[in-house]
Design a protein around this motif. Structure first.
Motif, mmCIF file in Angstrom:
data_model
loop_
_atom_site.group_PDB
_atom_site.id
_atom_site.type_symbol
_atom_site.label_atom_id
_atom_site.label_comp_id
_atom_site.label_asym_id
_atom_site.label_seq_id
_atom_site.Cartn_x
_atom_site.Cartn_y
_atom_site.Cartn_z
ATOM 1 N N LEU A 91 52.237 43.339 39.540
ATOM 2 C CA LEU A 91 53.003 42.436 39.470
ATOM 3 C C LEU A 91 53.573 41.424 38.598
ATOM 4 N N LYS A 92 55.277 41.358 38.664
ATOM 5 C CA LYS A 92 56.217 41.169 38.453
ATOM 6 C C LYS A 92 57.001 39.512 38.697
ATOM 7 N N PRO A 93 57.255 39.096 37.137
ATOM 8 C CA PRO A 93 57.686 37.377 37.375
ATOM 9 C C PRO A 93 58.529 37.491 38.157
ATOM 10 N N GLU A 94 59.138 38.500 38.879
ATOM 11 C CA GLU A 94 60.286 38.559 39.753
ATOM 12 C C GLU A 94 59.263 38.213 41.997
ATOM 13 N N ASP A 95 58.295 38.601 41.786
ATOM 14 C CA ASP A 95 57.147 38.923 43.027
ATOM 15 C C ASP A 95 57.040 36.902 43.186
ATOM 16 N N THR A 96 57.197 36.260 42.460
ATOM 17 C CA THR A 96 56.676 35.244 42.227
ATOM 18 C C THR A 96 57.514 34.233 43.862
ATOM 19 N N ALA A 97 56.731 33.845 44.104
ATOM 20 C CA ALA A 97 57.376 33.066 45.791
ATOM 21 C C ALA A 97 56.013 32.760 46.413
ATOM 22 N N VAL A 98 56.670 31.927 47.334
ATOM 23 C CA VAL A 98 55.615 31.574 48.903
ATOM 24 C C VAL A 98 55.204 32.762 49.529
ATOM 25 N N TYR A 99 54.341 33.390 49.968
ATOM 26 C CA TYR A 99 54.016 34.373 51.340
ATOM 27 C C TYR A 99 53.365 33.746 52.313
ATOM 28 N N ARG A 100 54.104 33.968 53.344
ATOM 29 C CA ARG A 100 53.505 33.308 54.529
ATOM 30 C C ARG A 100 53.164 35.373 55.122
ATOM 31 N N CYS A 101 52.206 34.745 56.129
ATOM 32 C CA CYS A 101 50.995 36.248 57.472
ATOM 33 C C CYS A 101 51.752 35.524 58.552
#
Length: 122
Positions: A86-96
């Protein structure tokens, strides 16, 4: 109506791993796909990965290819997203999300989960 519930978000250091889960219930279909999308602050929602109900078709956003793996669970209408390196740029709200198409599409989803926060620290 299809309902989706996600779990597995959290805080992790760069280079670490997280596994997200999503289960669909309600008026589900025999032919379907499920996918993951993410939205970071100030950015538009983007497609991450999708998988057909049969598991035959998978689709990934290029920046996560080789790091993220989407899979079907043993129970129907359940999926996982294994996120490695994982990278800092993967930071987010993840929705299914849930689709009536069998092509693991990047658009056209009919139902969405509430989302889980994934935060990657540097």
């Amino acid at each position: 109506q299809v309902q989706l519930v996600e779990s597995g978000g959290g805080l992790v250091q760069a280079g670490g791993s997280l596994r997200l889960s999503c289960a669909a219930s309600g008026r589900t279909f025999s032919i379907y796909s499920m996918g993951w999308f993410r939205q970071a602050p100030g950015k538009e929602r983007e497609f991450v990965a999708a998988i057909s109900g049969s598991g035959i078709t998978q689709n990934y956003e290029p920046s996560v290819t080789g790091r993220f793996t989407i899979s079907n669970g043993n129970a129907k209408n359940t999926i996982y997203l294994q996120m490695d390196s994982l990278k800092p740029e993967d930071t987010a709200v993840y929705r299914c999300a849930y689709s009536r198409l069998s092509s693991a599409p990047t658009t056209g989803y009919i139902a969405w989960g509430q989302g889980v926060q994934v935060t990657v620290s540097s």
